[in-house]
Each structure stands twice: as structure tokens, then as C-alpha cells.
Design an enzyme around this catalytic site. Structure first.
Site, PDB file in Angstrom:
ATOM      1  N   ASP A  32       0.858  -1.193   0.000  1.00  0.00           N
ATOM      2  CA  ASP A  32       0.000   0.000   0.000  1.00  0.00           C
ATOM      3  C   ASP A  32       0.893   1.242   0.000  1.00  0.00           C
ATOM      4  O   ASP A  32       2.001   1.212   0.537  1.00  0.00           O
ATOM      5  CB  ASP A  32      -0.924   0.035   1.216  1.00  0.00           C
ATOM      6  CG  ASP A  32      -2.205   0.800   0.926  1.00  0.00           C
ATOM      7  OD1 ASP A  32      -3.267   0.157   0.824  1.00  0.00           O
ATOM      8  OD2 ASP A  32      -2.149   2.047   0.803  1.00  0.00           O
ATOM      9  N   THR A  36      -4.759   6.604   0.126  1.00  0.00           N
ATOM     10  CA  THR A  36      -6.091   6.540   0.760  1.00  0.00           C
ATOM     11  C   THR A  36      -6.165   5.441   1.819  1.00  0.00           C
ATOM     12  O   THR A  36      -7.055   5.458   2.655  1.00  0.00           O
ATOM     13  CB  THR A  36      -7.210   6.303  -0.282  1.00  0.00           C
ATOM     14  OG1 THR A  36      -6.887   5.140  -1.052  1.00  0.00           O
ATOM     15  CG2 THR A  36      -7.353   7.501  -1.196  1.00  0.00           C
ATOM     16  N   TYR A 142     -13.206   8.014 -13.323  1.00  0.00           N
ATOM     17  CA  TYR A 142     -13.033   6.813 -12.503  1.00  0.00           C
ATOM     18  C   TYR A 142     -13.536   5.574 -13.245  1.00  0.00           C
ATOM     19  O   TYR A 142     -12.854   4.543 -13.297  1.00  0.00           O
ATOM     20  CB  TYR A 142     -13.798   6.971 -11.181  1.00  0.00           C
ATOM     21  CG  TYR A 142     -13.780   5.728 -10.317  1.00  0.00           C
ATOM     22  CD1 TYR A 142     -12.611   5.346  -9.659  1.00  0.00           C
ATOM     23  CD2 TYR A 142     -14.916   4.943 -10.160  1.00  0.00           C
ATOM     24  CE1 TYR A 142     -12.589   4.201  -8.879  1.00  0.00           C
ATOM     25  CE2 TYR A 142     -14.894   3.801  -9.382  1.00  0.00           C
ATOM     26  CZ  TYR A 142     -13.733   3.433  -8.742  1.00  0.00           C
ATOM     27  OH  TYR A 142     -13.705   2.295  -7.975  1.00  0.00           O
ATOM     28  N   LYS A 146     -11.246   2.349 -14.313  1.00  0.00           N
ATOM     29  CA  LYS A 146     -11.479   0.972 -13.843  1.00  0.00           C
ATOM     30  C   LYS A 146     -11.789   0.049 -15.013  1.00  0.00           C
ATOM     31  O   LYS A 146     -11.388  -1.113 -15.040  1.00  0.00           O
ATOM     32  CB  LYS A 146     -12.614   0.929 -12.808  1.00  0.00           C
ATOM     33  CG  LYS A 146     -12.313   1.572 -11.484  1.00  0.00           C
ATOM     34  CD  LYS A 146     -11.077   1.016 -10.785  1.00  0.00           C
ATOM     35  CE  LYS A 146     -11.233  -0.384 -10.259  1.00  0.00           C
ATOM     36  NZ  LYS A 146     -10.040  -0.827  -9.482  1.00  0.00           N
ATOM     37  N   ASP A 274     -22.592  11.404 -11.441  1.00  0.00           N
ATOM     38  CA  ASP A 274     -23.399  10.461 -10.663  1.00  0.00           C
ATOM     39  C   ASP A 274     -24.357   9.707 -11.580  1.00  0.00           C
ATOM     40  O   ASP A 274     -24.802  10.246 -12.587  1.00  0.00           O
ATOM     41  CB  ASP A 274     -24.219  11.258  -9.643  1.00  0.00           C
ATOM     42  CG  ASP A 274     -24.405  10.500  -8.340  1.00  0.00           C
ATOM     43  OD1 ASP A 274     -23.690   9.515  -8.114  1.00  0.00           O
ATOM     44  OD2 ASP A 274     -25.265  10.928  -7.542  1.00  0.00           O
TER      45      ASP A 274
HETATM   46  C1  UD1 Z   1     -19.229   4.442  -7.568  1.00  0.00           C
HETATM   47  C2  UD1 Z   1     -19.459   3.060  -8.163  1.00  0.00           C
HETATM   48  C3  UD1 Z   1     -18.957   1.996  -7.219  1.00  0.00           C
HETATM   49  C4  UD1 Z   1     -17.526   2.298  -6.816  1.00  0.00           C
HETATM   50  C5  UD1 Z   1     -17.445   3.673  -6.194  1.00  0.00           C
HETATM   51  C6  UD1 Z   1     -16.027   4.036  -5.815  1.00  0.00           C
HETATM   52  C7  UD1 Z   1     -21.532   3.315  -9.434  1.00  0.00           C
HETATM   53  C8  UD1 Z   1     -22.937   2.873  -9.529  1.00  0.00           C
HETATM   54  N1  UD1 Z   1     -20.884   2.841  -8.365  1.00  0.00           N
HETATM   55  O1  UD1 Z   1     -20.028   4.546  -6.459  1.00  0.00           O
HETATM   56  O2  UD1 Z   1     -19.015   0.723  -7.822  1.00  0.00           O
HETATM   57  O3  UD1 Z   1     -17.095   1.349  -5.888  1.00  0.00           O
HETATM   58  O4  UD1 Z   1     -17.898   4.622  -7.143  1.00  0.00           O
HETATM   59  O5  UD1 Z   1     -16.026   5.191  -5.078  1.00  0.00           O
HETATM   60  O6  UD1 Z   1     -21.013   4.019 -10.262  1.00  0.00           O
HETATM   61  N2  UD1 Z   1     -23.978  10.615  -1.827  1.00  0.00           N
HETATM   62  C9  UD1 Z   1     -24.739  11.440  -1.034  1.00  0.00           C
HETATM   63  N3  UD1 Z   1     -24.155  12.032   0.042  1.00  0.00           N
HETATM   64  C10 UD1 Z   1     -22.855  11.845   0.366  1.00  0.00           C
HETATM   65  C11 UD1 Z   1     -22.070  11.002  -0.455  1.00  0.00           C
HETATM   66  C12 UD1 Z   1     -22.663  10.403  -1.547  1.00  0.00           C
HETATM   67  O7  UD1 Z   1     -25.929  11.637  -1.306  1.00  0.00           O
HETATM   68  O8  UD1 Z   1     -22.389  12.429   1.362  1.00  0.00           O
HETATM   69  C13 UD1 Z   1     -24.634   9.943  -2.966  1.00  0.00           C
HETATM   70  C14 UD1 Z   1     -23.900  10.068  -4.280  1.00  0.00           C
HETATM   71  O9  UD1 Z   1     -24.243  11.244  -4.961  1.00  0.00           O
HETATM   72  C15 UD1 Z   1     -24.405   8.821  -5.003  1.00  0.00           C
HETATM   73  C16 UD1 Z   1     -24.580   7.798  -3.863  1.00  0.00           C
HETATM   74  O10 UD1 Z   1     -24.653   8.568  -2.666  1.00  0.00           O
HETATM   75  O11 UD1 Z   1     -25.649   9.046  -5.614  1.00  0.00           O
HETATM   76  C17 UD1 Z   1     -23.439   6.830  -3.740  1.00  0.00           C
HETATM   77  O12 UD1 Z   1     -22.229   7.553  -3.743  1.00  0.00           O
HETATM   78  P1  UD1 Z   1     -20.830   6.853  -3.423  1.00  0.00           P
HETATM   79  O13 UD1 Z   1     -20.908   6.106  -2.158  1.00  0.00           O
HETATM   80  O14 UD1 Z   1     -19.766   7.885  -3.569  1.00  0.00           O
HETATM   81  O15 UD1 Z   1     -20.688   5.763  -4.555  1.00  0.00           O
HETATM   82  P2  UD1 Z   1     -20.977   5.778  -6.144  1.00  0.00           P
HETATM   83  O16 UD1 Z   1     -20.473   7.029  -6.752  1.00  0.00           O
HETATM   84  O17 UD1 Z   1     -22.351   5.319  -6.402  1.00  0.00           O
END
Ligand code: UD1
Length: 315
Positions: A32, A36, A142, A146, A274
Site C-alpha cells: 500500500d 487513501t 473513474y 477501472k 453520478d
Molecule cells: C461508484 C461506483 C462503485 C464504486 C465507487 C467508488 C456506481 C454505480 N458505483 O459509487 O461501484 O465502488 O464509485 O467510489 O457508479 N452521496 C450522497 N451524500 C454523500 C455522499 C454520496 O448523497 O455524502 C450519494 C452520491 O451522490 C451517489 C450515492 O450517494 O448518488 C453513492 O455515492 P458513493 O458512495 O460515492 O458511490 P458511487 O459514486 O455510487
């Protein structure tokens, strides 16, 4: 010589795979660079041989692949918004690092490389659930990075005979996931905030849904994929998820029950890059590696909240 190498071992997925291997009595090396990953995540992994270093350095990759039979390549700069802010760093730590690991693995005579793919490869296609026959449609740097790694793995299987297996993870969560960064996964952030009585922010209207996958399912998939026959899995990619989706608003309600938080969420503008809905078809992983969901979302979330409740805020 260790039989297994886990890259990104101080991240929560790498850490969890290494812990499972050590519990089985296996010999493990981990690497590592702590961009992060967290040093605290190495506590409990003392039997592992640990190397600090950066996979963008080919010499370091050669060093950590030496003598190893199987590589779990979990290292990455995860996060869609991080990649939007700094696509070059994401490319270096996801694409360059993956290519370096593959070249080093090939040259060291590694038998198999397993790769942390991402559901982001599918993008915002309306078809649900997402299945492996669908054309990829990356919507963020991203996702591009990947997915590029996936292609390298498939090509290395075809051209060099290296056994490679791609597991496309869907929103993994669980103990040891870093809750302290702006770029942390939503469940880690929400658990930590709501346990501390702080208001979480939902980007958009909260109607977006995810196939949130508890870490134990992902570890199980990796162990199965490591031992599955090459004829069945090499050069293949498959979804690793639960096959069920839940909206962020529903998740918030469940977390209120689990954490005792009594407030409302704040709502903010949707995030760039998103996607709206994400749900996996997990039939192929069942067929190829005998994968099954061991822990469902609610049980996983319960265990995760318990873990954040008892772990220190910096963990
Ligand atoms: C994406 C990928 C996932 C990957 C990840 C790595 C998709 C569907 N998924 O996850 O496979 O492992 O990136 O980081 O593309 N949100 C909030 N409030 C917050 C933080 C996030 O509302 O404080 C929302 C985001 O806008 C999103 C959802 O929660 O709609 C999930 O966000 P997050 O956990 O960052 O993951 P993804 O971007 O979905």
C-alpha cells in the site's frame, strides 16, 4: 515466500481479503502507498509481510510480485468525484498501476490476478438489472480508468496466458471503510455522521438507488474466484453484488433506526458524474464461481453501524 499478494491492503477491501486469507492460515504479502489506505487498517494483520510502496513504480511491482502465485489487485483511487477533480491521479493509480502489476505478474510467473472492477463501467443505462452482456458506458474518469484496467486483464489472459479474473463490485461497504474523507463512500459517511448526531447530506432527491454490497460478500467472491477452474473464469468478468437495490432515502430511514439519529437529511445539488440507478444481475457469478450473497443489506448495515460505534473516529 508468500503465496498471495494483496494490493491496496490498507484499504478496506484489501484489508478484509488479507484478513480472511490469514484466518485460513495462508501466507500473505500486502502492499500500500497510504494515499487513501490507513495504517490503522493493518492492525490485526501482523502475520502478513507488508511492503510500503507505490504501484506506479514498475520496480516496486516486480518486487512485490516475486514468488507469489495469486494476486488480489484491490489498489485504486476509488471515488467518482475524486476522479472528476483529478483525472490524472485516478488514471495513474488505476490504469498505470494496473498495467504495471500485470507486467510484473506476467514476468514473475504469477498464476492468477484477480481485479477489483467497478459497477461504474455500466454507467447510466436504463436497463436494470445490469448484466455482463451490456455494453459499457463509463460516465466519469473513474469509470473509464477501472474499465481500462478490465480490458488489460482480459488481454493479458488472451495474449500472455496469465489467468485473470475481474469482479465488478457494486458499492461495497462495511467495517474498516474510511469515513473521514470527503470522497468516502456514502454509507461510511452517513454512519459516522449520524452516530455523532450530525446531519448527513443527500446529493439530489435521494431517489437514486444502489446495490450496496456488504464486504463479506466481496471477500467470499474473491476466495471463490481465486480457486475456480481457469477454463471457467480466466479472462472473464462478472458482477459481485447482492441483486437488490435500495434508494438513499430508504437507506437514511434504516440508518435512523440503527443509529438513533432523529434529524432530517440535508439535500444538495446532484453530483457530477453520478448515475441514477444501479442494480446487478448476479447470475453469472453464481454460475462461474458458485457465488452467493451471504449477508444481505440490512444485516450488513447493522454490523457496519456496530463497527463504527465501537471503532475510534480516526479509524
Ligand atoms: C461508484 C461506483 C462503485 C464504486 C465507487 C467508488 C456506481 C454505480 N458505483 O459509487 O461501484 O465502488 O464509485 O467510489 O457508479 N452521496 C450522497 N451524500 C454523500 C455522499 C454520496 O448523497 O455524502 C450519494 C452520491 O451522490 C451517489 C450515492 O450517494 O448518488 C453513492 O455515492 P458513493 O458512495 O460515492 O458511490 P458511487 O459514486 O455510487
Amino acid at each position: 515466500m508468500p503465496k498471495y499478494l494483496v494490493t491496496g491492503v490498507a484499504g478496506f477491501i484489501g484489508r478484509s481479503i488479507a484478513a480472511a486469507l490469514l484466518t485460513r492460515g495462508e501466507s500473505v504479502r500486502g502492499v500500500d502507498n497510504f494515499i487513501t489506505g490507513k495504517r490503522a487498517n493493518l492492525i490485526g494483520l501482523e502475520k502478513m509481510e507488508f511492503v510500503e510502496g507505490d504501484l506506479t513504480n514498475p520496480a516496486l511491482c516486480a518486487k512485490v510480485c516475486a514468488g507469489v502465485e495469486i494476486v488480489f489487485h484491490e489498489a485504486a483511487l476509488a471515488s467518482v468525484p475524486r476522479s472528476v477533480a483529478d483525472p490524472v491521479a485516478t488514471n495513474a493509480n488505476c490504469v498505470d498501476a494496473t498495467l504495471n502489476v500485470l507486467v510484473a505478474a506476467r514476468d514473475a510467473g504469477v498464476r492468477r490476478v484477480l481485479y477489483a472492477g467497478s459497477s461504474s463501467a455500466y454507467g447510466d443505462t436504463p436497463t436494470l438489472p445490469k448484466h455482463e452482456e451490456m455494453l459499457p458506458n463509463p460516465m466519469s474518469p473513474y469509470a473509464v480508468a477501472k474499465l481500462t484496467g478490465e480490458y488489460y486483464l482480459r488481454v493479458f489472459a488472451r495474449i500472455y496466458g496469465l489467468e485473470t479474473v475481474i469482479l465488478r463490485y457494486f458499492n461495497v461497504f462495511g467495517p474498516y471503510q474510511d469515513p473521514t474523507s470527503h470522497y468516502s463512500g456514502v454509507l461510511a459517511l452517513f454512519c459516522r455522521k449520524m452516530l455523532a448526531g450530525q446531519q448527513p447530506t443527500i446529493y439530489g432527491d435521494g431517489g437514486q438507488s444502489r446495490d450496496f454490497t456488504f464486504i463479506e460478500n466481496v471477500v467470499g467472491a474473491n476466495l471463490l474466484a481465486a480457486s475456480a477452474p481457469a477454463e471457467k473464469v480466466s479472462g472473464r468478468f462478472m458482477n459481485v453484488a447482492t441483486g437488490a437495490a435500495i434508494t438513499l432515502n430508504q437507506t437514511f430511514d434504516i440508518l435512523c433506526d440503527l443509529t438513533g439519529y432523529r434529524g432530517k437529511p440535508a439535500y444538495a445539488e446532484p453530483r457530477a458524474g453520478d448515475i441514477r440507478h444501479s442494480l446487478a444481475d448476479i447470475t453469472l457469478a453464481k454460475e462461474l464461481i458458485g457465488y452467493q450473497t451471504k449477508v444481505d443489506f440490512r444485516e450488513g448495515l447493522r454490523r457496519t453501524v456496530d463497527w463504527y460505534r465501537t471503532s475510534s473516529p480516526e479509524a
